[in-house]
Design a protein around this motif. Structure first.
Motif, PDB file in Angstrom:
ATOM      1  N   GLU A 130      -4.224   9.093  -4.395  1.00  0.00           N
ATOM      2  CA  GLU A 130      -4.590   9.770  -3.230  1.00  0.00           C
ATOM      3  C   GLU A 130      -5.832   9.461  -2.515  1.00  0.00           C
ATOM      4  OE1 GLU A 130      -4.069  13.989  -4.411  1.00  0.00           O
ATOM      5  OE2 GLU A 130      -1.951  13.590  -4.842  1.00  0.00           O
ATOM      6  N   ASN A 131      -6.687   8.702  -3.020  1.00  0.00           N
ATOM      7  CA  ASN A 131      -7.943   8.098  -2.435  1.00  0.00           C
ATOM      8  C   ASN A 131      -7.484   7.147  -1.385  1.00  0.00           C
ATOM      9  OD1 ASN A 131      -7.269   6.146  -4.590  1.00  0.00           O
ATOM     10  ND2 ASN A 131      -9.124   5.119  -3.716  1.00  0.00           N
ATOM     11  N   PHE A 132      -8.315   7.159  -0.378  1.00  0.00           N
ATOM     12  CA  PHE A 132      -8.099   6.190   0.657  1.00  0.00           C
ATOM     13  C   PHE A 132      -9.392   5.630   0.970  1.00  0.00           C
ATOM     14  CE2 PHE A 132      -6.084   5.926   5.455  1.00  0.00           C
ATOM     15  CZ  PHE A 132      -6.235   4.451   5.250  1.00  0.00           C
TER      16      PHE A 132
ATOM     17  N   GLY B  29      -5.938 -13.279 -16.583  1.00  0.00           N
ATOM     18  CA  GLY B  29      -6.582 -12.121 -16.947  1.00  0.00           C
ATOM     19  C   GLY B  29      -8.230 -12.077 -16.447  1.00  0.00           C
ATOM     20  N   PHE B  30      -8.390 -11.212 -15.390  1.00  0.00           N
ATOM     21  CA  PHE B  30      -9.381 -11.460 -14.765  1.00  0.00           C
ATOM     22  C   PHE B  30     -10.598 -10.473 -14.974  1.00  0.00           C
ATOM     23  CE2 PHE B  30     -12.292 -10.860 -11.157  1.00  0.00           C
ATOM     24  CZ  PHE B  30     -12.926 -12.227 -10.958  1.00  0.00           C
ATOM     25  N   VAL B  31     -11.851 -10.548 -15.445  1.00  0.00           N
ATOM     26  CA  VAL B  31     -12.856  -9.660 -15.564  1.00  0.00           C
ATOM     27  C   VAL B  31     -14.064 -10.293 -14.690  1.00  0.00           C
ATOM     28  CG1 VAL B  31     -14.271  -8.480 -17.165  1.00  0.00           C
ATOM     29  CG2 VAL B  31     -12.182  -8.969 -17.892  1.00  0.00           C
ATOM     30  N   VAL B  32     -14.411  -9.160 -13.712  1.00  0.00           N
ATOM     31  CA  VAL B  32     -15.352  -9.835 -12.847  1.00  0.00           C
ATOM     32  C   VAL B  32     -16.814  -9.961 -13.520  1.00  0.00           C
ATOM     33  CG1 VAL B  32     -16.261  -7.344 -12.328  1.00  0.00           C
ATOM     34  CG2 VAL B  32     -16.569  -9.071 -10.299  1.00  0.00           C
ATOM     35  N   TYR B  33     -17.117  -9.368 -14.577  1.00  0.00           N
ATOM     36  CA  TYR B  33     -18.392  -9.578 -15.207  1.00  0.00           C
ATOM     37  C   TYR B  33     -18.611 -10.957 -15.768  1.00  0.00           C
ATOM     38  CZ  TYR B  33     -17.976  -4.661 -14.689  1.00  0.00           C
ATOM     39  OH  TYR B  33     -17.797  -3.560 -14.122  1.00  0.00           O
TER      40      TYR B  33
ATOM     41  N   GLN C 126      -0.976   2.325 -15.192  1.00  0.00           N
ATOM     42  CA  GLN C 126      -0.813   2.704 -16.446  1.00  0.00           C
ATOM     43  C   GLN C 126      -2.088   3.497 -16.977  1.00  0.00           C
ATOM     44  OE1 GLN C 126      -1.560  -0.911 -19.321  1.00  0.00           O
ATOM     45  NE2 GLN C 126       0.150  -1.186 -17.907  1.00  0.00           N
ATOM     46  N   TYR C 127      -3.318   3.734 -16.155  1.00  0.00           N
ATOM     47  CA  TYR C 127      -4.459   4.158 -16.590  1.00  0.00           C
ATOM     48  C   TYR C 127      -4.363   5.573 -16.939  1.00  0.00           C
ATOM     49  CZ  TYR C 127      -6.670   0.092 -14.468  1.00  0.00           C
ATOM     50  OH  TYR C 127      -7.195  -1.182 -14.253  1.00  0.00           O
ATOM     51  N   ASN C 128      -3.478   6.442 -16.436  1.00  0.00           N
ATOM     52  CA  ASN C 128      -3.420   7.800 -16.780  1.00  0.00           C
ATOM     53  C   ASN C 128      -2.501   7.931 -18.305  1.00  0.00           C
ATOM     54  OD1 ASN C 128      -5.007   9.181 -14.999  1.00  0.00           O
ATOM     55  ND2 ASN C 128      -3.462   8.818 -13.357  1.00  0.00           N
TER      56      ASN C 128
ATOM     57  N   ASP D 238       5.236  -0.783   2.303  1.00  0.00           N
ATOM     58  CA  ASP D 238       4.901   0.593   1.905  1.00  0.00           C
ATOM     59  C   ASP D 238       5.683   0.992   0.571  1.00  0.00           C
ATOM     60  OD1 ASP D 238       4.895   3.274   1.745  1.00  0.00           O
ATOM     61  OD2 ASP D 238       5.183   3.818   3.600  1.00  0.00           O
ATOM     62  N   ARG D 239       4.752   0.979  -0.423  1.00  0.00           N
ATOM     63  CA  ARG D 239       5.215   1.037  -1.909  1.00  0.00           C
ATOM     64  C   ARG D 239       5.949   2.629  -1.882  1.00  0.00           C
ATOM     65  NH1 ARG D 239       2.643   4.193  -5.766  1.00  0.00           N
ATOM     66  NH2 ARG D 239       0.365   4.817  -4.978  1.00  0.00           N
ATOM     67  N   LYS D 240       5.823   3.340  -1.051  1.00  0.00           N
ATOM     68  CA  LYS D 240       6.467   4.540  -1.265  1.00  0.00           C
ATOM     69  C   LYS D 240       7.546   4.777  -0.281  1.00  0.00           C
ATOM     70  CE  LYS D 240       2.323   7.385  -2.431  1.00  0.00           C
ATOM     71  NZ  LYS D 240       1.242   8.039  -1.866  1.00  0.00           N
TER      72      LYS D 240
ATOM     73  N   ALA E  58       0.899  -1.197   0.107  1.00  0.00           N
ATOM     74  CA  ALA E  58       0.093   0.062   0.085  1.00  0.00           C
ATOM     75  C   ALA E  58       0.875   1.310  -0.048  1.00  0.00           C
ATOM     76  CB  ALA E  58      -0.941  -0.071   1.448  1.00  0.00           C
ATOM     77  N   GLY E  59       0.368   2.552  -0.329  1.00  0.00           N
ATOM     78  CA  GLY E  59       0.883   3.492  -0.584  1.00  0.00           C
ATOM     79  C   GLY E  59       0.876   4.515   0.732  1.00  0.00           C
ATOM     80  N   GLY E  60       2.115   4.327   1.744  1.00  0.00           N
ATOM     81  CA  GLY E  60       2.198   5.099   2.788  1.00  0.00           C
ATOM     82  C   GLY E  60       1.849   4.657   4.060  1.00  0.00           C
TER      83      GLY E  60
HETATM   84  N1  LIG Z   1     -10.614  -7.108 -13.066  1.00  0.00           N
HETATM   85  C1  LIG Z   1     -11.758  -6.633 -12.992  1.00  0.00           C
HETATM   86  O1  LIG Z   1     -12.816  -7.302 -12.916  1.00  0.00           O
HETATM   87  C2  LIG Z   1     -11.884  -5.338 -11.777  1.00  0.00           C
HETATM   88  C3  LIG Z   1     -12.807  -4.894 -11.151  1.00  0.00           C
HETATM   89  C4  LIG Z   1     -12.883  -3.962 -10.115  1.00  0.00           C
HETATM   90  C5  LIG Z   1     -11.514  -3.348  -9.823  1.00  0.00           C
HETATM   91  N2  LIG Z   1     -10.422  -3.778 -10.735  1.00  0.00           N
HETATM   92  C6  LIG Z   1      -9.144  -3.139 -10.669  1.00  0.00           C
HETATM   93  O2  LIG Z   1      -8.679  -3.273  -9.265  1.00  0.00           O
HETATM   94  C7  LIG Z   1      -7.752  -2.300  -9.106  1.00  0.00           C
HETATM   95  C8  LIG Z   1      -8.403  -1.433  -7.537  1.00  0.00           C
HETATM   96  O3  LIG Z   1      -9.618  -0.834  -7.816  1.00  0.00           O
HETATM   97  P1  LIG Z   1     -10.455  -0.274  -6.726  1.00  0.00           P
HETATM   98  O4  LIG Z   1     -11.658   0.381  -7.004  1.00  0.00           O
HETATM   99  O5  LIG Z   1     -10.127  -0.994  -5.517  1.00  0.00           O
HETATM  100  O6  LIG Z   1      -9.377   0.829  -6.158  1.00  0.00           O
HETATM  101  P2  LIG Z   1      -8.568   1.608  -4.832  1.00  0.00           P
HETATM  102  O7  LIG Z   1      -7.698   0.428  -4.736  1.00  0.00           O
HETATM  103  O8  LIG Z   1      -9.511   1.663  -3.805  1.00  0.00           O
HETATM  104  O9  LIG Z   1      -7.777   2.918  -5.095  1.00  0.00           O
HETATM  105  C9  LIG Z   1      -6.756   2.836  -6.211  1.00  0.00           C
HETATM  106  C10 LIG Z   1      -5.430   2.746  -5.535  1.00  0.00           C
HETATM  107  O10 LIG Z   1      -4.490   2.184  -6.413  1.00  0.00           O
HETATM  108  C11 LIG Z   1      -3.413   2.697  -5.736  1.00  0.00           C
HETATM  109  N3  LIG Z   1      -2.330   3.308  -6.997  1.00  0.00           N
HETATM  110  C12 LIG Z   1      -2.798   4.393  -7.806  1.00  0.00           C
HETATM  111  N4  LIG Z   1      -1.909   4.805  -8.561  1.00  0.00           N
HETATM  112  C13 LIG Z   1      -1.067   3.968  -8.390  1.00  0.00           C
HETATM  113  C14 LIG Z   1       0.413   3.705  -9.226  1.00  0.00           C
HETATM  114  N5  LIG Z   1       0.747   4.657  -9.910  1.00  0.00           N
HETATM  115  N6  LIG Z   1       1.008   2.649  -8.619  1.00  0.00           N
HETATM  116  C15 LIG Z   1       0.618   1.650  -7.746  1.00  0.00           C
HETATM  117  N7  LIG Z   1      -0.631   1.723  -7.116  1.00  0.00           N
HETATM  118  C16 LIG Z   1      -1.425   2.626  -7.540  1.00  0.00           C
HETATM  119  C17 LIG Z   1      -3.523   3.617  -4.554  1.00  0.00           C
HETATM  120  O11 LIG Z   1      -3.049   2.876  -3.577  1.00  0.00           O
HETATM  121  P3  LIG Z   1      -1.898   2.548  -2.731  1.00  0.00           P
HETATM  122  O12 LIG Z   1      -1.469   4.068  -2.715  1.00  0.00           O
HETATM  123  O13 LIG Z   1      -2.159   2.018  -1.558  1.00  0.00           O
HETATM  124  O14 LIG Z   1      -0.966   1.822  -3.646  1.00  0.00           O
HETATM  125  C18 LIG Z   1      -4.898   3.995  -5.035  1.00  0.00           C
HETATM  126  O15 LIG Z   1      -5.539   4.246  -3.713  1.00  0.00           O
HETATM  127  C19 LIG Z   1      -7.860  -1.036 -10.074  1.00  0.00           C
HETATM  128  O16 LIG Z   1      -6.727  -1.531 -10.837  1.00  0.00           O
HETATM  129  C20 LIG Z   1      -9.030  -1.670 -10.748  1.00  0.00           C
HETATM  130  O17 LIG Z   1      -9.137  -1.413 -12.145  1.00  0.00           O
HETATM  131  C21 LIG Z   1     -10.623  -4.708 -11.539  1.00  0.00           C
END
Ligand SMILES: NC(=O)c1ccc[n+]([C@@H]2O[C@H](COP(=O)([O-])OP(=O)(O)OC[C@H]3O[C@@H](n4cnc5c(N)ncnc54)[C@H](OP(=O)(O)O)[C@@H]3O)[C@@H](O)[C@H]2O)c1
Length: 335
Positions: A323-325, A273-277, A249-251, A197-199, A177-179
């Motif tokens: 930056e979300n928590f 490769g996981f997709v919840v749907y 890599q989303y940004n 702590d990845r940071k 986790a970050g921080g």
């Molecule tokens: N495959 C599927 O079906 C599926 C379904 C739902 C979600 N997901 C994926 O699951 C992941 C988490 O989703 P969530 O909704 O639970 O979000 P989340 O963990 O509540 O929020 C995203 C977190 O990712 C971390 N992060 C952001 N930028 C980062 C970077 N550059 N490097 C490393 N870590 C970074 C941060 O946590 P830290 O600062 O603690 O690292 C941030 O708080 C996402 O990648 C999302 O796309 C996949």
């Protein structure tokens, strides 16, 4: 006179981390539902990381154009119904997008079923993110007792459920986790045995200390450097890797060059490769188990919630900066 709604539309397709100017607030006239449809008002909007990927056309969901409303799961209240399966006052989880009202034909709409848990958990641990953790761990990751599970973004909506479900099944869990604050929360609430702590920490060195034989399940929510380090050196024999998300890599408008997968072969690891749907068949057992675990006091969660549709862009930007928590939610109106 027609009801007036409010929506967030894309001013421009974001380049890099989204900016406030990429979005604008707009009024619209709300249409009436026709036979087979219902009209719902949004109470809570979930902000999910994948929405950023749709904006650059790298997601299987459609790409929003300038002037269109970005996607978003919502908890909504049915206010007019011409569909016999839905009544006025019903609370549902649906894909309304970032807007105050939407019309649906009822497909892929679920009733809010959270037992004694707050309704917002239907967007977090008891909703799609929690279901992602559950269906991946009990499905392709084949979670079992004494497995060593590694999860990135461990304090997040998906990550915190991975830790807690793994622990319910008597596996051991290392989180990343970050921080310090997120690590401390995840150690106390997401059932981690250790947190990196990845940071601050050297991830490679910490993993060498914490998992001498490698990890049995790597639940990757971030991709990037974390993924490269784990896949290259820290997998156990016959390990399972769930590629859940690659938020690092989303940004970026272009995907990065790939990792060296030699170690996957050496360790006979399975990458999934996981997709919840794809796991709808597990939804009923997820809701039953997760509500039951919550009611037994086995599940914790945290939310990052703001009030007001106009706060949506800033809150989305916060998520996309990492930056979300906790589960990122915007409340539009009182429940
Ligand atoms: N495959 C599927 O079906 C599926 C379904 C739902 C979600 N997901 C994926 O699951 C992941 C988490 O989703 P969530 O909704 O639970 O979000 P989340 O963990 O509540 O929020 C995203 C977190 O990712 C971390 N992060 C952001 N930028 C980062 C970077 N550059 N490097 C490393 N870590 C970074 C941060 O946590 P830290 O600062 O603690 O690292 C941030 O708080 C996402 O990648 C999302 O796309 C996949």
């Amino acid at each position: 006179m027609k009801l007036k709604g409010t929506k967030i539309v894309l001013n421009s397709i974001p380049a890099g981390i989204p900016k406030k100017d990429d979005f604008r607030l707009k009024e619209f006239e709300v249409n009436e539902p026709v036979d087979g449809q219902f009209l719902a008002e949004t109470i809570y909007l979930a902000l999910d990381p994948y929405v950023r990927v749709t904006m650059v056309g790298r997601h299987f969901f459609s790409t929003p154009k300038e002037g269109e409303v970005p996607r978003g799961s919502t908890i909504s209240r049915v206010i007019k119904s011409r569909n016999s399966n839905f009544n006025e006052g019903d609370l549902v989880v649906m894909e309304s997008g970032m807007q105050s009202h939407s019309i649906s034909d009822g497909k892929e709409v679920h009733f809010v079923k959270t037992g004694s848990a707050p309704v917002t958990t239907a967007l977090g641990i008891l909703g799609m993110p929690g279901f992602t953790a559950y269906s991946a761990l009990l499905g392709p990751a084949k979670l079992k007792k004494d497995d060593l599970v590694l999860v990135s973004a461990a304090s997040g909506a998906v990550g915190s459920m991975v830790g807690q479900i793994a622990s319910i099944y008597n596996a051991r869990v290392i989180g990343i986790a970050g921080g310090e604050e997120k690590c401390e929360w995840a150690m106390n609430n997401a059932s981690l045995d250790a947190c990196i702590d990845r940071k601050k920490d050297d991830i490679d060195q910490k993993l060498t200390e914490l998992s001498q034989n490698g990890v049995d399940i790597f639940f990757d929510n971030t991709g990037g450097d974390i993924q490269n380090i784990v896949l290259s050196k820290h997998l156990a024999l016959n390990s399972r890797v769930i590629l859940s998300g690659m938020i690092s890599q989303y940004n970026s408008n272009k995907p990065p060059s790939g990792p060296n997968l030699g170690n996957i072969c050496k360790q006979r690891a399975t990458i999934y490769g996981f997709v919840v749907y794809d796991f709808e068949h597990m939804r009923e057992s997820f809701v039953k188990d997760a509500v039951d675990w919550y009611e037994k006091g086995l599940l914790n969660y945290t939310e990052d919630l703001v009030f007001g549709i106009e706060k949506t862009p800033a809150h989305f930007i916060k998520l996309m900066k990492g930056e979300n928590f906790g589960k990122t939610i915007v409340q539009f109106m009182d429940l």
